[in-house]
Design an enzyme around this catalytic site. Sequence first.
Site, PDB file in Angstrom:
ATOM      1  N   ALA A  83     120.244  67.875  24.713  1.00  0.00           N
ATOM      2  CA  ALA A  83     121.348  67.043  25.191  1.00  0.00           C
ATOM      3  C   ALA A  83     122.164  67.770  26.258  1.00  0.00           C
ATOM      4  O   ALA A  83     122.505  67.198  27.299  1.00  0.00           O
ATOM      5  CB  ALA A  83     122.240  66.654  24.017  1.00  0.00           C
ATOM      6  N   ALA A 115     115.923  62.964  25.482  1.00  0.00           N
ATOM      7  CA  ALA A 115     116.897  63.974  25.079  1.00  0.00           C
ATOM      8  C   ALA A 115     117.300  63.808  23.623  1.00  0.00           C
ATOM      9  O   ALA A 115     117.460  62.702  23.139  1.00  0.00           O
ATOM     10  CB  ALA A 115     118.140  63.874  25.955  1.00  0.00           C
ATOM     11  N   CYS A 116     117.435  64.945  22.944  1.00  0.00           N
ATOM     12  CA  CYS A 116     118.073  64.942  21.627  1.00  0.00           C
ATOM     13  C   CYS A 116     118.795  66.273  21.477  1.00  0.00           C
ATOM     14  O   CYS A 116     118.739  67.123  22.362  1.00  0.00           O
ATOM     15  CB  CYS A 116     117.084  64.694  20.484  1.00  0.00           C
ATOM     16  SG  CYS A 116     115.996  66.058  20.061  1.00  0.00           S
ATOM     17  N   GLY A 117     119.468  66.452  20.386  1.00  0.00           N
ATOM     18  CA  GLY A 117     120.333  67.616  20.218  1.00  0.00           C
ATOM     19  C   GLY A 117     119.643  68.947  20.473  1.00  0.00           C
ATOM     20  O   GLY A 117     120.174  69.810  21.162  1.00  0.00           O
TER      21      GLY A 117
END
Lengths: 94, 150
Positions: free
Chosen positions: A40, A7-9
Site C-alpha cells: 500500500a 495493492a495490499c498492506g
Amino acid sequence: MKLVLVACGTALATSTVVARKIETIAKEHGIECRTIQAKAADAFKKSQELHPDAIVCTCQLDGESDIPIINGRAFLTGINIQSTIDQLVEILKK
Amino acid sequence: MESLIDKDRIQVKFSAENQFAAIEMAAKPLWEQGYVDEGFLAAVMERERNFPTGLPTRVGVALPHTEAKYVIKEGISILTLDKPVLFAGMGNPKEKVLVEILFLLAIKNPAKQLGVLQTIITIIQNEMVLKKIKGAKDPKTIYNLINQFI
C-alpha cells in the site's frame, strides 16, 4: 498488453490471490493483462513509474491518482463480485 | 504437500475479549511450534491497526498476517470464537466487522502458497462451510472440512 497494479498492506497474501483472479478474469474476457503487486505504501509511487491501467486494492490507499482505483475486496469475499468484475473489464477494454 | 494447516494449529470456541486477545491466541501455536519469531505477534497487531483484515462474509472472517521476515516456517493458525469480536474492515478501517473465525497467516512465499491461499478464499466465500467451521466442536472437524477443498 494491459497492466493492473494490485495493492495490499504487505503485498503478500491477499494481493497474490487477487492478482491471480484478475489475470483469470482478463483471460476469460479475451484481454491480455499482467499484474504487478505492491505494498500500500508504495502503490502510488509504483503507479507513477509503471502507469498501470488500473489499481486494484484490498486496503485503503491514501492520496490521489489519475489512474482508476478499484476496491478488490469482492475478489476475496465473493460479495457483489460481478459488479467489481464489470468495473474491471470496462476499464481494461478501453 | 506438507500441510500449512494442521490439527495442532486449530483452536475452537475460544473466548476473546477483543481482536487482540484473539490474534494473540491464534499466534500461540505458531510461536510454540517454531513457525514465527518473537517479533511476529507485535508486527501482526501493528499491521492489523494500519491495514485491518476483517471481512464481512456471512460468518465474519479475519486474515491477520504480517511481513515475511518474521516467519521462520510457513503455517496457518485457525481460531474460532465462541462470541464474535470486532475487527475493522479490510480496505475500510471505519467499518466494523464482527469476526468469528480467524485465519492467521504466517507466509513467506505467497506464489508457492497460492493454492492454500486460494483454498482459504474459496472457503470464506462458502457460507455453508463457514457455518460448519464456526459450529465445529473440535480441531479435527475443521481440519477435515478444509481438507476437502485442498
